[in-house]
Design a protein around this motif. Structure first.
Motif, PDB file in Angstrom:
ATOM      1  N   VAL A   6       0.858  -1.197   0.000  1.00 52.88           N
ATOM      2  CA  VAL A   6       0.000   0.000   0.000  1.00 52.88           C
ATOM      3  C   VAL A   6       0.889   1.239   0.000  1.00 52.88           C
ATOM      4  N   SER A   7       0.530   2.234  -0.820  1.00 48.50           N
ATOM      5  CA  SER A   7       1.208   3.546  -0.818  1.00 48.50           C
ATOM      6  C   SER A   7       0.244   4.591  -0.305  1.00 48.50           C
ATOM      7  N   GLN A   8       0.745   5.495   0.525  1.00 47.46           N
ATOM      8  CA  GLN A   8      -0.103   6.552   1.073  1.00 47.46           C
ATOM      9  C   GLN A   8       0.569   7.908   0.877  1.00 47.46           C
ATOM     10  N   GLU A  22      -3.132  11.698  -9.016  1.00 46.58           N
ATOM     11  CA  GLU A  22      -3.499  10.289  -8.845  1.00 46.58           C
ATOM     12  C   GLU A  22      -2.890   9.438  -9.960  1.00 46.58           C
ATOM     13  N   LEU A  25       0.737   8.975  -9.250  1.00 42.01           N
ATOM     14  CA  LEU A  25       0.919   8.036  -8.145  1.00 42.01           C
ATOM     15  C   LEU A  25       0.742   6.590  -8.612  1.00 42.01           C
ATOM     16  N   ARG A  26      -0.245   6.378  -9.477  1.00 41.61           N
ATOM     17  CA  ARG A  26      -0.457   5.028 -10.018  1.00 41.61           C
ATOM     18  C   ARG A  26       0.773   4.554 -10.792  1.00 41.61           C
ATOM     19  N   PHE A  28       3.837   5.563 -10.403  1.00 41.82           N
ATOM     20  CA  PHE A  28       4.937   5.365  -9.455  1.00 41.82           C
ATOM     21  C   PHE A  28       4.792   4.032  -8.716  1.00 41.82           C
ATOM     22  N   THR A  29       3.553   3.776  -8.226  1.00 45.59           N
ATOM     23  CA  THR A  29       3.346   2.527  -7.470  1.00 45.59           C
ATOM     24  C   THR A  29       3.487   1.300  -8.369  1.00 45.59           C
ATOM     25  N   THR A  30       3.160   1.456  -9.656  1.00 48.65           N
ATOM     26  CA  THR A  30       3.356   0.341 -10.593  1.00 48.65           C
ATOM     27  C   THR A  30       4.834  -0.013 -10.695  1.00 48.65           C
ATOM     28  N   GLN A  31       5.698   0.989 -10.787  1.00 41.93           N
ATOM     29  CA  GLN A  31       7.140   0.748 -10.847  1.00 41.93           C
ATOM     30  C   GLN A  31       7.657   0.153  -9.547  1.00 41.93           C
ATOM     31  N   VAL A  32       7.118   0.640  -8.419  1.00 40.02           N
ATOM     32  CA  VAL A  32       7.507   0.076  -7.122  1.00 40.02           C
ATOM     33  C   VAL A  32       7.120  -1.395  -7.043  1.00 40.02           C
ATOM     34  N   ALA A  33       5.901  -1.722  -7.517  1.00 38.88           N
ATOM     35  CA  ALA A  33       5.429  -3.109  -7.478  1.00 38.88           C
ATOM     36  C   ALA A  33       6.322  -4.015  -8.326  1.00 38.88           C
TER      37      ALA A  33
END
Length: 329
Positions: A6-8, A22, A25-26, A28-33
């Motif tokens: 989860v990213s907050q 948003e 952020l999506r 960014f979180t995709t790359q993190v995943a």
């Protein structure tokens, strides 16, 4: 998809979060995943590699891998010990540079395996490393990826020199086929067994008179020739030579491995011993030597067999009333 975290995001400066924020952020979180999944995948691959390496190093058989160009990529500790070589001396060499002279047939098999993609197995082969020759079972297998692409070859060497020496030693006391079964049977065969077997005892009649006429060296020579003939007769029927007792022979049929016709085998051996003795005496008489006569006793009965003795010296032998009766016959 599967949720792995989860990213907050809190407290944007300059106003509320927008749809563009948003979207970023999506992304960014995709790359993190993806990074997290790759990291987990790397750990899994590393753990698998460590497991494979550990299993390879713990094997008692030598394992050598070659790439598709024929270069040696890995060699486990057992392989280094068998070939009396260090890792620095072997890694990077081509198989043809390492397996030379009397060992060159290995590379012939590697080339054949590369063509056919089928394993080659050789039993009781001779390999020479340095000045030492060993007996080995070898297996050469193809290496391929899941799609079937050829990656190289694997050479497995099982050093059987000790086993072969053991078999050779045991074969001096029993039929080689019985020695094989005894080695395979292990403790179950060598431990105490209560069984029915046929005992054979034989001795030379008038042996004292012979020794007085022949002297020490002549007596030893006579016994060696006599025992050679008699033991061959026993071994042909798969009997087990237990021991020599002076000029006497103690043997058994049905120990350590039984047959349905052990009594017949013992009888055939005894008859062959007598006829062989007659032939030998014929030759001795032609040479002006004294003839040799013997008596044979056979008895089938229940006996106890096994390793008997002290921790410092043990013999595989038989005991019991059935043994004593055969000795008296």
């Amino acid at each position: 998809g599967e949720v792995i975290g989860v990213s907050q995001v809190l407290n944007k400066k300059g106003g509320p979060f927008t749809d563009e924020d948003e979207s970023r952020l999506r992304a960014f979180t995709t790359q993190v995943a993806i990074s997290l999944e790759n990291s987990k995948l790397f750990d899994d691959v590393q753990n698998m590699k460590n497991y494979s390496d550990g299993m390879l190093q713990s094997m008692s058989n030598g394992v050598i891998t070659l790439d598709d160009e024929g270069a040696i990529v890995t060699c486990n500790a057992a392989g280094l010990k068998i070939m009396s070589i260090t890792e620095e001396e072997i890694i990077g060499l081509t198989g043809k540079e390492h397996f030379v002279d009397k060992n060159s047939w290995i590379m012939d098999q590697v080339e054949e395996v590369s063509k056919t993609q089928e394993a080659e197995i050789t039993m009781d082969a001779e390999l020479v490393f340095g000045e030492e020759s060993i007996s080995a079972n070898t297996s050469i297998l193809p290496l391929a990826d899941p799609e079937g692409k050829h990656l190289g070859s694997l050479i497995m060497i099982e050093d059987i020199s000790s086993e072969k020496r053991m078999k050779s030693t045991m074969s001096r006391y029993m039929d080689p086929g019985v020695a094989d079964q005894l080695l395979a049977g292990g403790d179950d065969v060598l431990g105490g067994q209560d069984l029915v077997a046929t005992l054979l005892f034989s001795d030379i009649r008038g042996f004292t008179t012979l020794t007085e006429a022949l002297g020490a060296q002549g007596t030893v020579s006579l016994l060696n020739d006599y025992f050679t003939i008699m033991v061959d007769c026993i071994s042909k029927e798969e009997g087990m030579l237990d021991k020599f007792i002076g000029d006497a022979i103690m043997a058994a049929f049905g120990v350590p491995i039984s047959h349905d016709d052990d009594e017949d085998r013992a009888m055939r051996a005894a008859i062959t011993m007598l006829t062989s003795l007659e032939d030998w005496n014929t030759e001795r008489k032609k040479q002006g030597q004294l003839p040799v006569y013997m008596g044979i006793g056979l008895n089938t009965d229940k006996i106890v067999s096994g390793n008997i003795g002290s921790p410092k010296r043990m013999d595989f032998t038989m005991i019991g009333d059935g043994v004593n009766l055969a000795a008296r016959l």
